[in-house]
Design an enzyme around this catalytic site. Structure first.
Site, PDB file in Angstrom:
ATOM      1  N   HIS A 201      43.684  -0.989  -3.223  1.00  0.00           N
ATOM      2  CA  HIS A 201      42.395  -1.538  -2.601  1.00  0.00           C
ATOM      3  C   HIS A 201      42.709  -2.807  -1.813  1.00  0.00           C
ATOM      4  O   HIS A 201      42.116  -2.939  -0.999  1.00  0.00           O
ATOM      5  CB  HIS A 201      41.607  -2.050  -4.114  1.00  0.00           C
TER       6      HIS A 201
ATOM      7  N   CYS B 289      48.333  -2.616  -4.772  1.00  0.00           N
ATOM      8  CA  CYS B 289      47.312  -2.313  -5.462  1.00  0.00           C
ATOM      9  C   CYS B 289      46.391  -1.296  -4.162  1.00  0.00           C
ATOM     10  O   CYS B 289      46.453  -2.215  -2.948  1.00  0.00           O
ATOM     11  CB  CYS B 289      46.200  -2.929  -5.867  1.00  0.00           C
TER      12      CYS B 289
ATOM     13  N   CYS C 279      46.615   5.414  -6.589  1.00  0.00           N
ATOM     14  CA  CYS C 279      46.170   4.067  -7.160  1.00  0.00           C
ATOM     15  C   CYS C 279      47.510   3.659  -8.019  1.00  0.00           C
ATOM     16  O   CYS C 279      48.390   4.536  -8.605  1.00  0.00           O
ATOM     17  CB  CYS C 279      45.297   4.556  -8.405  1.00  0.00           C
TER      18      CYS C 279
ATOM     19  N   ASP D 296      41.977   8.072  -7.132  1.00  0.00           N
ATOM     20  CA  ASP D 296      41.824   6.527  -7.295  1.00  0.00           C
ATOM     21  C   ASP D 296      40.896   6.153  -8.353  1.00  0.00           C
ATOM     22  O   ASP D 296      40.072   6.595  -8.532  1.00  0.00           O
ATOM     23  CB  ASP D 296      41.870   5.832  -5.958  1.00  0.00           C
ATOM     24  N   SER D 297      41.085   4.816  -8.975  1.00  0.00           N
ATOM     25  CA  SER D 297      40.116   4.307  -9.666  1.00  0.00           C
ATOM     26  C   SER D 297      38.807   3.842  -8.930  1.00  0.00           C
ATOM     27  O   SER D 297      37.761   3.507  -9.746  1.00  0.00           O
ATOM     28  CB  SER D 297      40.414   3.091 -10.247  1.00  0.00           C
TER      29      SER D 297
ATOM     30  N   GLU E 263      34.834  -2.941  -4.873  1.00  0.00           N
ATOM     31  CA  GLU E 263      34.105  -1.856  -5.390  1.00  0.00           C
ATOM     32  C   GLU E 263      32.772  -2.306  -4.926  1.00  0.00           C
ATOM     33  O   GLU E 263      31.894  -1.290  -4.790  1.00  0.00           O
ATOM     34  CB  GLU E 263      34.287  -1.598  -6.790  1.00  0.00           C
TER      35      GLU E 263
HETATM   36  N1  DGL Z   1      43.489   1.111  -6.577  1.00  0.00           N
HETATM   37  C1  DGL Z   1      43.928   0.595  -7.806  1.00  0.00           C
HETATM   38  C2  DGL Z   1      45.445   0.464  -7.620  1.00  0.00           C
HETATM   39  O1  DGL Z   1      46.022   0.779  -7.081  1.00  0.00           O
HETATM   40  C3  DGL Z   1      43.089  -0.121  -8.627  1.00  0.00           C
HETATM   41  C4  DGL Z   1      43.366  -0.536  -9.972  1.00  0.00           C
HETATM   42  C5  DGL Z   1      42.179  -0.911 -10.590  1.00  0.00           C
HETATM   43  O2  DGL Z   1      41.416   0.032 -10.866  1.00  0.00           O
HETATM   44  O3  DGL Z   1      42.308  -1.954 -11.354  1.00  0.00           O
HETATM   45  O4  DGL Z   1      46.078  -0.251  -8.722  1.00  0.00           O
END
Ligand code: DGL
Length: 262
Positions: free
Chosen positions: A185, A183, A73, A10-11, A151
């Protein structure tokens, strides 16, 4: 190959919400998770950049011997999975906003989706809405700033509450009865979102569906781990691991987030 790990990236730490479902449904599987928090958020970045990061993350996980990659992600899934599938031989599982069940079950014929700009602007989201949400209004809202606050561990902050009210109020005025979290997150925000949207709005995310889909693909490819030896759980992050570790601790598992230069 069966004993090789499932790789996830994931990011940042959002994919933990997917990890949670995977390890419940597939407890025998070895899992390696990579949080590319240094490059977070992906949401406002170009498609080319998102592909570049996703390739780097995939290479890392493949070097660790992963048998399948879960792109945990939405932003990377909607922008980079096509490229990854064309360039690598392992199966990829992508996450995508649960527009279909929301649209199918909506009584007000109006559903909201909260996601990053990268996901909302993607072709995949456009196609999914065209295919599964005909006759249903889809109210889109960019969750600008939410990923960065998560984050940095500021989930319960006033700033977060203010942003959530700002994003939810217009949707509530439009009479949504489903809120799709697009998302990975955002499921961390469900307790706060519930307080804002109340009982009339059902909040849905894709975690469980992704876990089921992973199981189906592992079975199809004869990759389910049938052995029950020592289970590997490795978590890597390329930024300060404190917030990541905080969330991992809440699973009561004895896992240590490892900081990498990556
Ligand atoms: N968890 C990522 C998603 O599902 C976050 C995206 C991001 O880093 O902006 O899109």
């Amino acid at each position: 190959m069966r004993e090789n790990p499932i790789g996830m990236f994931d990011s940042g730490i959002g994919g933990i919400t997917i990890y949670d479902e995977i390890h419940k449904l597939l407890p025998n599987e070895n899992i390696i998770y990579l949080a590319d928090s240094k490059n977070s958020p992906y949401g406002g970045k170009s498609k080319e950049k998102i592909i570049e990061y996703s390739v780097k993350n995939t290479d890392f996980l493949l070097k660790k011997g992963c048998k399948i990659i879960i792109v945990a992600c939405n932003t990377a899934s909607t922008n980079a999975v096509k490229h990854l599938r064309e360039h690598y031989n392992v199966p990829f599982i992508r996450v995508q906003p649960a527009i279909k069940p929301a649209a199918l079950n909506s009584k007000t014929k109006t559903v909201g989706i909260l996601a990053t700009n990268g996901t909302l602007e993607s072709e995949l989201l456009f196609e999914t809405s065209q295919k599964f949400a005909r006759g249903v209004r889809v109210i889109k809202q960019i969750g600008e700033g939410l990923v960065s606050l998560i984050e940095s561990g500021n989930i319960e902050s006033i700033e977060m509450t203010n942003l959530l009210y700002k994003y939810m109020e217009p949707m509530l005025k439009e009479n949504i009865d489903f809120l799709v979290l697009g998302c990975t997150h955002y499921p961390f925000l469900i307790p706060q979102l519930k307080k804002i949207v109340g009982d009339k709005v059902t909040i849905i995310d894709s975690g469980e569906a992704i876990a089921r889909q992973t199981k189906v693909i592992l079975e199809q490819e004869n990759l389910i781990n049938i052995y029950n030896n020592s289970i590997v759980r490795e978590f890597y992050i390329n930024k300060n691991p404190d917030v990541f570790q905080y969330f991992l601790n809440s699973y009561n598992e004895n896992i240590k987030a490892v900081k990498l230069d990556f």
